[in-house]
Design a protein around this motif. Structure first.
Motif, PDB file in Angstrom:
ATOM      1  N   ASP A 279       0.850  -1.191   0.000  1.00 18.71           N
ATOM      2  CA  ASP A 279       0.000   0.000   0.000  1.00 18.71           C
ATOM      3  C   ASP A 279       0.882   1.237   0.000  1.00 18.71           C
ATOM      4  N   SER A 280       0.298   2.363  -0.441  1.00 16.17           N
ATOM      5  CA  SER A 280       1.063   3.598  -0.613  1.00 16.17           C
ATOM      6  C   SER A 280       1.568   4.165   0.709  1.00 16.17           C
ATOM      7  N   LYS A 281       0.802   4.030   1.775  1.00 10.78           N
ATOM      8  CA  LYS A 281       1.233   4.567   3.068  1.00 10.78           C
ATOM      9  C   LYS A 281       2.532   3.903   3.525  1.00 10.78           C
ATOM     10  N   SER A 282       2.568   2.594   3.454  1.00 12.92           N
ATOM     11  CA  SER A 282       3.775   1.874   3.865  1.00 12.92           C
ATOM     12  C   SER A 282       4.944   2.210   2.945  1.00 12.92           C
ATOM     13  N   ALA A 283       4.677   2.302   1.634  1.00 10.61           N
ATOM     14  CA  ALA A 283       5.738   2.597   0.679  1.00 10.61           C
ATOM     15  C   ALA A 283       6.304   3.994   0.905  1.00 10.61           C
ATOM     16  N   GLY A 284       5.432   4.968   1.188  1.00 13.09           N
ATOM     17  CA  GLY A 284       5.892   6.332   1.434  1.00 13.09           C
ATOM     18  C   GLY A 284       6.734   6.426   2.693  1.00 13.09           C
ATOM     19  N   ARG A 285       6.279   5.786   3.758  1.00 12.07           N
ATOM     20  CA  ARG A 285       7.054   5.799   4.997  1.00 12.07           C
ATOM     21  C   ARG A 285       8.422   5.158   4.785  1.00 12.07           C
ATOM     22  N   ARG A 286       8.440   4.022   4.104  1.00 14.73           N
ATOM     23  CA  ARG A 286       9.715   3.340   3.889  1.00 14.73           C
ATOM     24  C   ARG A 286      10.641   4.165   2.987  1.00 14.73           C
ATOM     25  N   LYS A 287      10.059   4.806   1.981  1.00 15.53           N
ATOM     26  CA  LYS A 287      10.884   5.640   1.114  1.00 15.53           C
ATOM     27  C   LYS A 287      11.483   6.806   1.897  1.00 15.53           C
ATOM     28  N   GLY A 288      10.690   7.446   2.742  1.00 17.22           N
ATOM     29  CA  GLY A 288      11.215   8.531   3.563  1.00 17.22           C
ATOM     30  C   GLY A 288      12.315   8.068   4.493  1.00 17.22           C
ATOM     31  N   MET A 289      12.156   6.873   5.054  1.00 23.20           N
ATOM     32  CA  MET A 289      13.163   6.344   5.960  1.00 23.20           C
ATOM     33  C   MET A 289      14.479   6.065   5.232  1.00 23.20           C
ATOM     34  N   ILE A 290      14.410   5.429   4.064  1.00 28.14           N
ATOM     35  CA  ILE A 290      15.648   5.091   3.371  1.00 28.14           C
ATOM     36  C   ILE A 290      16.319   6.333   2.815  1.00 28.14           C
ATOM     37  N   ARG A 291      15.547   7.320   2.379  1.00 29.25           N
ATOM     38  CA  ARG A 291      16.169   8.540   1.865  1.00 29.25           C
ATOM     39  C   ARG A 291      16.758   9.378   3.002  1.00 29.25           C
ATOM     40  N   SER A 292      16.136   9.349   4.181  1.00 29.59           N
ATOM     41  CA  SER A 292      16.745  10.016   5.336  1.00 29.59           C
ATOM     42  C   SER A 292      18.052   9.328   5.706  1.00 29.59           C
ATOM     43  N   TRP A 293      18.058   8.000   5.604  1.00 26.25           N
ATOM     44  CA  TRP A 293      19.298   7.255   5.849  1.00 26.25           C
ATOM     45  C   TRP A 293      20.360   7.637   4.825  1.00 26.25           C
ATOM     46  N   ASN A 294      19.961   7.803   3.565  1.00 21.73           N
ATOM     47  CA  ASN A 294      20.903   8.276   2.552  1.00 21.73           C
ATOM     48  C   ASN A 294      21.496   9.627   2.933  1.00 21.73           C
ATOM     49  N   SER A 295      20.642  10.551   3.384  1.00 19.14           N
ATOM     50  CA  SER A 295      21.117  11.891   3.745  1.00 19.14           C
ATOM     51  C   SER A 295      22.109  11.844   4.894  1.00 19.14           C
ATOM     52  N   ALA A 296      21.896  10.890   5.810  1.00 20.51           N
ATOM     53  CA  ALA A 296      22.770  10.785   6.977  1.00 20.51           C
ATOM     54  C   ALA A 296      24.093  10.112   6.657  1.00 20.51           C
ATOM     55  N   THR A 297      24.080   9.192   5.703  1.00 28.95           N
ATOM     56  CA  THR A 297      25.262   8.348   5.498  1.00 28.95           C
ATOM     57  C   THR A 297      26.098   8.692   4.275  1.00 28.95           C
ATOM     58  N   THR A 298      25.495   9.159   3.190  1.00 32.91           N
ATOM     59  CA  THR A 298      26.281   9.448   1.986  1.00 32.91           C
ATOM     60  C   THR A 298      27.394  10.456   2.247  1.00 32.91           C
ATOM     61  N   PRO A 299      27.176  11.535   3.014  1.00 31.80           N
ATOM     62  CA  PRO A 299      28.289  12.453   3.281  1.00 31.80           C
ATOM     63  C   PRO A 299      29.465  11.813   4.012  1.00 31.80           C
ATOM     64  N   LEU A 300      29.253  10.654   4.653  1.00 31.92           N
ATOM     65  CA  LEU A 300      30.369   9.958   5.292  1.00 31.92           C
ATOM     66  C   LEU A 300      31.418   9.551   4.266  1.00 31.92           C
ATOM     67  N   LEU A 301      30.982   9.312   3.012  1.00 27.39           N
ATOM     68  CA  LEU A 301      31.931   8.975   1.953  1.00 27.39           C
ATOM     69  C   LEU A 301      32.915  10.110   1.700  1.00 27.39           C
ATOM     70  N   ALA A 302      32.494  11.333   2.017  1.00 30.08           N
ATOM     71  CA  ALA A 302      33.353  12.500   1.833  1.00 30.08           C
ATOM     72  C   ALA A 302      34.083  12.886   3.112  1.00 30.08           C
ATOM     73  N   GLY A 303      33.830  12.162   4.197  1.00 28.77           N
ATOM     74  CA  GLY A 303      34.478  12.486   5.459  1.00 28.77           C
ATOM     75  C   GLY A 303      33.711  13.455   6.325  1.00 28.77           C
ATOM     76  N   VAL A 304      32.449  13.727   5.975  1.00 29.33           N
ATOM     77  CA  VAL A 304      31.611  14.602   6.807  1.00 29.33           C
ATOM     78  C   VAL A 304      30.960  13.740   7.885  1.00 29.33           C
ATOM     79  N   PRO A 305      31.194  14.006   9.159  1.00 31.15           N
ATOM     80  CA  PRO A 305      30.707  13.108  10.219  1.00 31.15           C
ATOM     81  C   PRO A 305      29.205  13.194  10.423  1.00 31.15           C
ATOM     82  N   PHE A 306      28.654  12.140  11.052  1.00 27.71           N
ATOM     83  CA  PHE A 306      27.230  12.079  11.374  1.00 27.71           C
ATOM     84  C   PHE A 306      26.747  13.366  12.042  1.00 27.71           C
ATOM     85  N   GLU A 307      27.551  13.881  12.962  1.00 27.95           N
ATOM     86  CA  GLU A 307      27.118  15.013  13.783  1.00 27.95           C
ATOM     87  C   GLU A 307      26.789  16.251  12.966  1.00 27.95           C
TER      88      GLU A 307
END
Length: 427
Positions: free
Chosen positions: A172-200
């Motif tokens: 269903d769309s509700k579950s898909a939207g929530r999961r998409k938001g979660m994985i994209r937030s995870w992307n925002s938190a972790t991708t900058p680590l590849l450049a050396g930008v810390p979580f904080e």
């Protein structure tokens, strides 16, 4: 067809230049000392395409080596800015024309590229997950010890269930939207680590995709997510290492968005703000993000010294910057001499080949940029490349999404204004 690109620019240096028979830049007047400080260089040229279909190109040579190639529109003529940032010295440049000729006056424009760290921390504000990477991965990789990245929305909108990252995962769309938001937030938190930008220093605000204009139109009203009325911004803040001002009970409303941005500006005290250009990038969330930053700065006890603006979306322009990955990138198409933000400077970040390869990995880590093309689209893409005049081997298919061609370039280019002009133009 003649189509000039004109801009409300205020260069620090403007020099008339002749191009000799070997393509070398010859200055009409005595060349001043140009290497005492860093510069962003652009050569204003007027080109004429010699083919209706093949992409005109100018190869920039420096120190005896081909540094990069910049591509222009086929079947057109007009004024353009040729990126030269990255050359050792403008007087050492030689250009090679492919499928075009130059007509009219040529002028070298120089913009003093004051080191970003001299002004204090750099704050990048991205409307959605992946906007910071598309526009400024090279910049924040170089500023990894000095940069903060704030992503405004979770990017949770899932328009079609059959386009989930993992087919048939959610029913269903509700579950898909929530999961998409979660994985994209995870992307925002972790991708900058590849450049050396810390979580904080990676912060997710968790506001909802496609709602930002409504938040600013009526700041006191709560606007639900288009995916699920039960969602709250707090659902997408779980990876934050820094408490936000609205964390006790965050709502998707303009008052909370502005409060968070103001508090972050006062805490980080950035000398440079990097955000979307509200006149060039037409995406409603991108325009609203720029305006929200201006409103927050207006109320803040701290203001950055300058604002660097980028554009990841362009109205009526496909495939810009043109050409395959690793080509040069110029400033976006624009045909006005005025701006609500006043005159612009330009800032160009040069990305060497290794840094461009790092950017490929960063984009590949973003789930929303993982695309697959159906047969008809693959055939259309192949035919466009065949007509481009660029050898097929030069088109690097690092990913199916167009961004792996348009945003893996030798330059990241920004328009620059003062914070005062930015606020005055948008508030």
């Amino acid at each position: 067809m003649i189509r000039n690109h004109t801009y409300p620019l205020a260069p620090d240096l403007s020099l008339d230049v002749n191009i000799d028979e070997h393509g070398r830049l010859v200055f009409a007047a005595e060349q001043p000392e140009l290497l005492a400080e860093p510069w962003s260089w652009f050569l204003e040229v007027e080109y004429q395409a010699t083919s209706r279909n093949a992409l005109p190109a100018i190869v920039t040579w420096s120190n005896g080596q081909a540094l990069y190639t910049q591509y222009f529109e086929a079947g057109q003529a007009g004024k353009r800015l040729l990126s030269l940032t990255g050359v050792r010295e403008p007087g050492d440049v030689r250009i090679e024309l492919q499928r075009c000729c130059l007509i009219g006056k040529t002028t070298l424009l120089g913009f003093r590229a004051r080191a970003l760290e001299q002004d204090g921390p750099v704050l990048i504000v991205a409307p959605h997950p992946d906007d910071a990477e598309l526009a400024a991965f090279g910049l924040y990789r170089k500023q990894k010890d000095n940069v903060w990245i704030v992503t405004v929305t979770a990017g949770e909108t899932q328009k079609r269930l059959d386009r989930q990252y993992i087919p048939s995962l959610d029913k269903d769309s509700k579950s898909a939207g929530r999961r998409k938001g979660m994985i994209r937030s995870w992307n925002s938190a972790t991708t900058p680590l590849l450049a050396g930008v810390p979580f904080e220093r990676n912060i997710m605000l968790g506001y909802f995709n496609d709602t930002l204009p409504a938040l600013l139109a009526d700041p006191a009203s709560r606007v639900p997510s288009t995916m699920d009325e039960q969602l709250r911004p707090g659902d997408f803040r779980g990876l934050n290492r820094m408490a936000l001002s609205t964390d006790p009970a965050p709502e998707n409303c303009g008052e909370h968005l502005l409060r968070d941005l103001q508090a972050l500006i006062e805490h980080i005290k950035p000398g440079v703000l990097v955000v979307t250009h509200p006149e060039v990038d037409p995406h409603p969330d991108h325009v609203a993000t720029a305006r929200a930053c201006a409103l927050a700065m207006q109320q803040s006890s701290h203001r950055p010294r300058r604002v660097l603006m980028y554009a990841n979306h362009l109205a009526g322009e496909r495939g810009f910057p043109r050409g395959p990955a690793h080509a040069a990138a110029g400033i976006w198409p624009w045909n006005r001499n005025d701006s609500v933000l006043g005159s612009w400077q330009l800032y160009s970040e040069y990305l060497d080949m290794e840094l461009q390869r790092e950017k490929v990995l960063a984009l590949d880590s973003m789930h929303d940029l993982r695309a697959s093309l159906k047969l008809d689209k693959r055939l259309k893409r192949w035919f466009r490349r065949l007509r481009s005049g660029v050898p097929l081997a030069e088109w690097k298919d690092y990913g199916a999404h167009d961004y792996f061609q348009t945003h893996i370039k030798a330059h990241e280019v920004f328009a620059v204004v003062s914070a005062t002009a930015f606020i005055a133009g948008l508030v």
